[in-house]
Design a protein around this motif. Structure first.
Motif, PDB file in Angstrom:
ATOM      1  N   LEU A  21      25.488  32.865  37.869  1.00 46.86           N
ATOM      2  CA  LEU A  21      25.899  33.878  38.848  1.00 46.86           C
ATOM      3  C   LEU A  21      24.770  34.888  38.960  1.00 46.86           C
ATOM      4  O   LEU A  21      24.063  35.150  37.995  1.00 46.86           O
ATOM      5  CB  LEU A  21      27.136  34.635  38.348  1.00 46.86           C
ATOM      6  N   THR A  38      27.546  31.559  32.955  1.00 45.82           N
ATOM      7  CA  THR A  38      28.999  31.792  32.917  1.00 45.82           C
ATOM      8  C   THR A  38      29.646  31.058  31.744  1.00 45.82           C
ATOM      9  O   THR A  38      29.110  30.083  31.223  1.00 45.82           O
ATOM     10  CB  THR A  38      29.661  31.357  34.239  1.00 45.82           C
ATOM     11  N   LYS A 183      36.332  40.886  30.873  1.00 49.55           N
ATOM     12  CA  LYS A 183      35.781  39.958  31.859  1.00 49.55           C
ATOM     13  C   LYS A 183      34.924  40.816  32.787  1.00 49.55           C
ATOM     14  O   LYS A 183      35.433  41.698  33.490  1.00 49.55           O
ATOM     15  CB  LYS A 183      36.918  39.263  32.604  1.00 49.55           C
ATOM     16  N   ASN A 186      32.046  40.748  38.750  1.00 48.00           N
ATOM     17  CA  ASN A 186      30.878  40.068  39.315  1.00 48.00           C
ATOM     18  C   ASN A 186      30.049  40.976  40.210  1.00 48.00           C
ATOM     19  O   ASN A 186      28.896  40.656  40.513  1.00 48.00           O
ATOM     20  CB  ASN A 186      31.314  38.813  40.082  1.00 48.00           C
ATOM     21  N   ILE A 217      31.575  36.307  31.222  1.00 48.53           N
ATOM     22  CA  ILE A 217      31.176  36.238  32.621  1.00 48.53           C
ATOM     23  C   ILE A 217      31.719  34.945  33.202  1.00 48.53           C
ATOM     24  O   ILE A 217      31.708  33.902  32.547  1.00 48.53           O
ATOM     25  CB  ILE A 217      29.630  36.270  32.735  1.00 48.53           C
ATOM     26  N   GLY A 218      32.235  35.025  34.431  1.00 49.36           N
ATOM     27  CA  GLY A 218      32.742  33.801  35.048  1.00 49.36           C
ATOM     28  C   GLY A 218      32.974  33.997  36.524  1.00 49.36           C
ATOM     29  O   GLY A 218      33.210  35.109  36.991  1.00 49.36           O
ATOM     30  N   GLU A 219      32.937  32.888  37.232  1.00 48.67           N
ATOM     31  CA  GLU A 219      33.095  32.927  38.676  1.00 48.67           C
ATOM     32  C   GLU A 219      34.575  32.742  39.007  1.00 48.67           C
ATOM     33  O   GLU A 219      35.307  32.079  38.285  1.00 48.67           O
ATOM     34  CB  GLU A 219      32.272  31.784  39.294  1.00 48.67           C
TER      35      GLU A 219
END
Lengths: 526, 526
Positions: A21, A38, A183, A186, A217-219
């Motif tokens: 990301l 991520t 979390k 973004n 971190i994540g989409e």
């Protein structure tokens, strides 16, 4: 400090391997360096398991040391220096002066919770003496609060510091003795890494157990759903959209063991202009209102999105003055491209509603994600008949509602959904009407203001940043201020527990010097 | 006082016209007179609307008058006289001595909440001074708690007085300033009418607004679902089965405006016998345990349904002694035919689980709904592998779990679901093991007892009758004790509100003499 695209899991900076990301500059429409890795499912599981394992060690840390940990986080955030402000500004489009203020607010918030921890009043230590002669005998009963367990925190786009990685949810959860898994939002990944590493440095400096803090971190929505579903997570803090908050509530309620979700979601913050105040201060109210509406490009939860007044000359003059003030405001860059698009769409939808007139638009929309302010008006009957007019527009848009009489103004007050704030502008001559509005507004809002503007949320002991659904998911709590700590605690009663096994806060000699309720009487030691 | 088959809606005794229900004597299997009329949808809606309308008037009643209302309810319940005890005994099968004790508990609970109301500590009055010289200036901020709104209460079958119409949920909700709508338990309709009319008499005597209390009667689950779905209802109190509590949680979460449900549901109350205590007091522990298990035919939420010990001579001797004590217990009449059937089925299912041995049965099952006690044993590996052994059996049944070593005992503690209570029997020689169990049990239970028996829940300030899911739906609260009032409150912040519009508890001169937090310091007026 160099941004590397890392997450934090336990005591380590970890590079996620599930995907990549990048942060985005909403002013220049440019993607930013570096790429962030991520989290895999295993990363998420590891962060949650470490948090669970840290719980007993972390809650056993003496209060003084826990307070020092919070203060050290504050110091480490300040130690990052200008790079934090620069990166946050580039990621959010917010001006550096605003972000410097927000950093100070974040730091002061951590220090407030350090004081709350030292006071120990949040433990609500309560002792009932044994009554062995009574029939039946009464046992010795002692109660204190303990932390709920690991807390998942979702930061907000509009406060990359104060409602994010080391924001109010994290600070109050850590203060309560709960490990935290954040979390990262973004919209400000680099800011998140910088602050996350400051927390990690503080945790190591203060000897905190591994797992007391992690940053993932994540989409997309999956990582959030996985985090809220994880059995190690025992509560959730969230600031964001109504749809996002409702989704997390559904996930949390569907768990085998449901857990509380503290979601701060949406509010249009009704703003009542009573006749005396409106006549006396028309110009000042109009400019103050427009300043509050357009502050931070209208991207505050407490943005005044609904103004209610009684029709007549003063209200007409207010409309004219507000329109003029609004036209003079230049368009500001919004936080993200998504927020900007949602704003543009919502403003367009509102213009199409029958009975709604556009009063004014702000300065022209420029390049990037700049938002042109918008002011509408309608009569109370139109407002009451149209639920779409109650929807929050996130950005600098508001609607002025004309009421024929006091009864209609009260009807609007009774009609609105739950709110974070409600404001009344009143002079001495308005007291009777203000008195009639007050009980209704108490039932609708978490905070009631007189003769002020709802933007600006003080971090103090008496603050309530909360309110009935849909302003939040849980009206019994606040996400700002000292009592936010209560969200992450539960009571435990100790019956006839031997003194050497009792926690310090409940021992006969009260070694911590706490205020305690003893046999029903609140007692403060000198 | 004559039982007439009435509901209470607002200030009137009302005969429901939707259908008819009769109470049932579980000892004689006979239906009882009179028939009770059940609520139409219009009846339910009227009770809820009246409650909503009563809210502002009721919460404005001065604290002293609110306290007198609670005390007057207590007086009116005592004034019913022996007919209350006779009817409750006939409807529940519970002996009159037990019900007389329960009546005193109910009355004392109302009086405790009268004291809580007078103290005013539950208001959590908090004041932050304005700082006009600061940049930016700090406004004047004051916080207090206000009631959530109308509360729906569902009584329990096993406490026809203390957890029913005027039980802990009703008393704490009224104390908080919330109007209450009770759904009468069908197992004690006559008792409910008598107590409901006592509350009505008190409300009239004390000049309370119409709608502060209503009592509805209805068959099946629909009336409960309708009540929890009603928009006027802002919180729910429930004591009963896990399936019932989960159903109400689902309904409350599916509302347009979700509301909190305080459901006390199921608990097997693990009971740890540490080696020193077991060796020193084998016989006494065995007889005390069997007395606690069979008290009230095992129909207590805090019934010890799971006993954990280390294998060896002392544990074997305990098993023999407990078996003998159990065999000497005569079968008692259960509360309802449905509960009796569920008990018989559950005991049969348990006997069929591989690795589970029946240790003993109590005295023979007689006529009516009499329940024969049952004691099982298994090893820890069997217990850990079989989730069915964790299910609550409502009645006098328990299982003894043999652990090979301390590690296995700790594994059982870590394995169990959330509980209302956990008990440790330990002498000085057991302290190390007790210290290892304690942090785990704090995370599992609302109350931890040493060297006692979990049945018997004191109504006092430090009591916690709550615990992690599935013991309750909300581990942050208790349904018994002074702090049960907190379930029905939410905070409101007043920013720069003129003094003449401030509630008394927040005025500068503190006319109520409350303990308040002022600029972060807890202060008690002399």
């Amino acid at each position: 400090m160099h941004i590397q695209g890392d997450m934090i899991i336990g005591r380590q900076a970890v590079r996620g391997s599930a995907g990549a990301l990048r942060a985005y500059n909403p002013a220049t429409h440019a993607e930013m360096e570096p790429a962030f890795g991520t989290a895999t499912e295993a990363d998420l599981d590891r962060a949650c398991r470490l948090a669970e394992q840290a719980l007993d060690a972390y809650r056993a840390v003496p209060l003084e040391q826990r307070a020092r940990f919070l203060e050290t986080i504050a110091e480490q955030i300040l130690a990052i220096g200008p790079v934090l402000i620069e990166r946050a500004s580039a990621e959010s489009g917010l001006p550096t002066a605003r972000l410097e203020g927000e950093r100070m607010r974040t730091v002061n918030q951590l220090r407030l919770f350090a004081k709350v921890v030292r006071d120990g009043h949040f433990l609500e230590a309560t002792l009932d003496s044994a009554l062995p002669q009574r029939t039946p005998p009464r046992p010795d009963l002692r109660m204190r609060k303990i932390p709920l367990g690991a807390v998942a925190v979702f930061g907000a786009s509009n406060f990359p510091l104060a409602f994010s990685v080391a924001g109010g949810d994290t600070a109050s959860a850590l203060a309560a003795g709960c490990p935290v898994v954040v979390k990262a939002h973004n919209a400000h990944l680099g800011t998140s890494e910088l602050v996350g590493k400051a927390i990690l440095a503080a945790a190591i400096e203060c000897g905190m157990p591994e797992g007391v803090f992690s940053l993932l971190i994540g989409e997309g929505n999956q990582i959030g759903a996985d985090l809220v579903s994880h059995p190690a997570i025992k509560a959730v803090g969230f600031t964001g959209s109504r749809s996002g908050g409702l989704a997390l509530m559904r996930i949390a309620n569907a768990r085998k063991e449901p857990v509380p979700v503290y979601a701060e979601m949406s509010s249009i913050n009704p703003f009542f202009l009573l006749p005396g105040a409106l006549a006396a201060n028309t110009q000042k109210l109009a400019s103050g209102f427009v300043d509050s509406l357009t502050l931070g490009v209208g991207q505050f939860c407490t943005n005044p999105g609904l103004v209610i007044g009684l029709e007549g000359e003063a209200f007409n003059a207010f409309c004219v003055a507000a329109a003029e003030a609004l036209q003079a405001k230049t368009a500001g860059t919004m936080l993200t491209a998504g927020i900007h698009k949602a704003y543009v769409d919502a403003v367009e939808r509102r213009a199409g509603i029958e009975g709604v007139q556009l009063l004014a638009r702000g300065g022209e929309q420029g390049a990037g994600c700049a938002a042109q302010a918008a002011l509408y008006q309608c009569d109370a009957a139109t407002f009451l008949a149209n639920p779409a007019l109650e929807e929050e527009i996130f950005g600098p848009a508001s609607i002025l509602v004309r009421c024929r009489d006091e009864a209609e103004m009260l009807a609007v007050a009774q009609h609105v959904e739950g709110q974070l704030t409600a404001t009344i502008h009143a002079t001495a001559s308005d007291r009777a009407l203000a008195g009639k509005l007050l009980p209704t507004l108490e039932r609708k809002a978490g905070r009631i203001l007189f003769n002020g503007f709802p933007t600006g949320v003080e971090v103090s002991h008496a603050m309530v940043h909360g309110g009935p659904f849909p302003a939040t998911s849980d009206s019994r709590t606040t996400s700002v201020g000292a009592t936010a700590i209560e969200r992450f605690l539960r009571p435990v009663c100790y019956q006839d527990v031997p003194s050497e096994l009792l926690p310090e806060e409940l021992r006969d000699d009260n070694p911590l010097g706490l205020a305690r309720v003893v046999d029903g009487e609140l007692t403060i030691t000198a």
